[in-house]
Each structure stands twice: as structure tokens, then as C-alpha cells.
Scaffold this active site. Structure first.
Site, short mmCIF file in Angstrom:
data_model
loop_
_atom_site.label_atom_id
_atom_site.label_comp_id
_atom_site.label_asym_id
_atom_site.label_seq_id
_atom_site.Cartn_x
_atom_site.Cartn_y
_atom_site.Cartn_z
N ALA A 158 27.25 15.86 -3.27
CA ALA A 158 26.67 16.47 -4.48
C ALA A 158 27.72 17.26 -5.24
O ALA A 158 27.86 17.10 -6.46
CB ALA A 158 25.49 17.38 -4.09
N TYR A 159 28.46 18.11 -4.54
CA TYR A 159 29.50 18.91 -5.20
C TYR A 159 30.52 18.03 -5.91
O TYR A 159 30.85 18.24 -7.08
CB TYR A 159 30.18 19.78 -4.15
CG TYR A 159 31.39 20.53 -4.63
CD1 TYR A 159 31.25 21.68 -5.41
CD2 TYR A 159 32.67 20.09 -4.30
CE1 TYR A 159 32.37 22.38 -5.85
CE2 TYR A 159 33.80 20.78 -4.75
CZ TYR A 159 33.64 21.91 -5.52
OH TYR A 159 34.75 22.60 -5.96
N ALA A 160 31.01 17.01 -5.21
CA ALA A 160 32.04 16.14 -5.79
C ALA A 160 31.48 15.34 -6.96
O ALA A 160 32.20 15.09 -7.94
CB ALA A 160 32.60 15.20 -4.72
N LYS A 163 31.61 17.42 -10.01
CA LYS A 163 32.97 17.54 -10.50
C LYS A 163 33.45 16.23 -11.14
O LYS A 163 34.24 16.25 -12.10
CB LYS A 163 33.91 17.95 -9.36
CG LYS A 163 33.65 19.36 -8.85
CD LYS A 163 33.77 20.40 -9.96
CE LYS A 163 33.80 21.82 -9.42
NZ LYS A 163 33.92 22.83 -10.49
#
Length: 254
Positions: A158-160, A163
Site C-alpha cells: 500500500a505504501y509503495a 508513492k
């Protein structure tokens, strides 16, 4: 007052990469306004460090994931610019604020996903939009991405992904803000030993050794490896660099 002095706004500037970036900008003679979510004392300490260098600085509270608060933030920023700098604009926006969640794709919750989205993508999108009237022509924006948008480690889907969206957004911002002379770039740090995401890399020697083993320069990154890169993107020497993803990872997973 030197009205030719440039001013940068660094979101999440009270600690970690944001703090390091604020200090690096100051060393280049750029005044800095840092934002903080809850760590006012740390933000005030950054202001004091910058003031000790002979530059001007201020700290403003901001919840980077709450779009409804951005209008009030813009009003407070306008007031600070007027009262402390006698200006109606600033020159550089560093979209750095963020946090990390490590969770397997199969068990990432909607709540976790939304919290990351609100800060790392939606917040960046609409905060930048809200501040455009205050951002000077011929200025610049640096969006903070991550090396995880190029290589993959379990637990950061999710984080990547957020980004990755930031990197696409960076190119669109550069295209649409180009007529105003505003440059927009993304910096993608590799694994950095800070308190980010709970500070696991900073605390674990085993993890640091692993990161060093997969990095061409043989070690994990430090905050000092990143701030200067961001500051350089706000310099005249980098004035023809636009719409780029610049990875600062020491050569991870080559």
C-alpha cells in the site's frame, strides 16, 4: 530584510528526513517554514537550529492527511509570510510528511490503506493545489517518493503504491506548472535509518547489515544522505532538472 532570500515550506519538518532537509536548505541560505503534526517541541528545535545559522524560520501545525484543514493552513501560512518575511509567496514546497505501515498485502486493512492514502497521495495532491496561489513563479516542488516504488520488499504494497502514484503525479504537475516556470521533481530514498515506520532499521544491526549487503555502497542510508539532495533540487544549478525521479539509495538492489 533581504527580500531576495528564498523561502521553502517543508512538510513533516520536525524530525527525520524533513528535519535534515530543512537544515540542508538553511545551509544553502534558504529560509524555511517547517510543518509538524504533533511534535511542536521538535519543530521549535529545528527553528532554533536554523535561526542559529543566521537564517529565518517558522513552524506551523499541519495534519497532512486532513484535506478540510488545508484552507486554514494556507491562511496561517499567508499570515506568517506577511508578518515574518513581508512577502505574499514562498518559493519551494517539499512534500515530505508521512508515516509507514508494514503489513502484508493479504492482511492490509481498509483503514490502513485509507490512512496511507490520505497522507501520502490525497494530502499531497490537495495541499499542493491549495498552496499554488502562494507558490512563486520560477519556484519548485519536490515530492518525496521511495525506492520501494522500484524494488519490492514484503509488507509495503500500500505504501509503495501511494508513492508510485506520487511519481506519476510529479510528471503531471511538472507539465501543468511548467508555464509558470515551476519545476517539479521526486526524490526516492532507499532504506534510511531514521525513526520512520517505528525506527526498525535504526534499531536493528541485523537489518542494517542486510541492507548494506544489497546496496552497492555497502551500508544503509542516513538522514544526512538525503537532505542535501533535496536542497540541491532547490538550487539554480539544478534549474534545468524537471519531472525527474531521482533515487538516493546508494544503489540498492542493482
Amino acid at each position: 530584510m533581504n527580500t531576495s532570500t528564498k523561502i521553502a515550506v517543508v512538510t513533516g519538518g520536525s524530525r527525520g528526513l524533513g528535519r535534515n532537509t530543512a537544515l540542508a536548505l538553511s545551509r544553502k541560505g534558504i529560509d524555511v517554514i517547517v510543518t509538524y503534526h504533533s511534535q511542536k517541541e521538535q519543530a521549535d528545535a529545528v527553528v532554533s537550529e536554523i535561526t542559529a545559522m543566521g537564517n529565518r524560520a517558522a513552524a506551523l501545525q499541519l495534519d497532512a492527511g486532513l484535506v478540510s484543514s488545508f484552507e486554514d493552513f494556507a491562511a496561517r501560512l499567508t499570515d506568517v509570510l506577511q508578518t515574518q518575511w513581508n512577502r505574499t509567496s514562498f518559493d519551494f514546497l517539499i512534500n515530505n510528511a508521512g508515516f509507514g505501515i508494514n503489513a502484508p498485502f493479504a492482511s492490509t486493512t481498509e483503514e490502513q490503506f485509507d490512512s496511507l492514502m490520505n497522507v501520502h497521495f490525497k494530502g499531497v495532491y490537495f495541499l499542493t493545489q491549495k498552496l499554488l496561489p502562494l507558490l512563486a513563479d520560477q519556484g519548485g516542488i519536490v515530492n518525496v517518493s521511495t525506492g520501494l516504488a522500484r524494488f519490492s520488499l514484503p509488507g509495503y504494497s500500500a505504501y509503495a503504491a501511494m508513492k508510485g502514484a506520487i511519481e506519476v503525479l510529479t510528471r503531471y504537475m511538472a507539465k501543468e506548472l511548467g508555464p509558470r516556470g515551476i519545476r517539479v521533481n521526486a526524490i526516492a530514498p532507499g532504506a534510511i535509518a531514521t525513526d520512520f515506520g517505528g525506527g526498525g532499521l535504526k534499531a536493528s544491526q541485523e537489518m542494517r547489515e542486510y541492507i548494506g549487503s544489497v546496496t552497492a555502497l555497502g551500508r544503509a542510508g542516513e538522514a544526512d544522505d538525503i537532505g542535501g539532495v533535496v536542497a540541491s533540487l532547490c538550487s539554480d544549478e539544478m534549474g534545468w532538472v524537471n519531472a525527474q525521479r531521482i533515487e538516493a539509495s546508494g544503489g540498492m538492489f542493482l
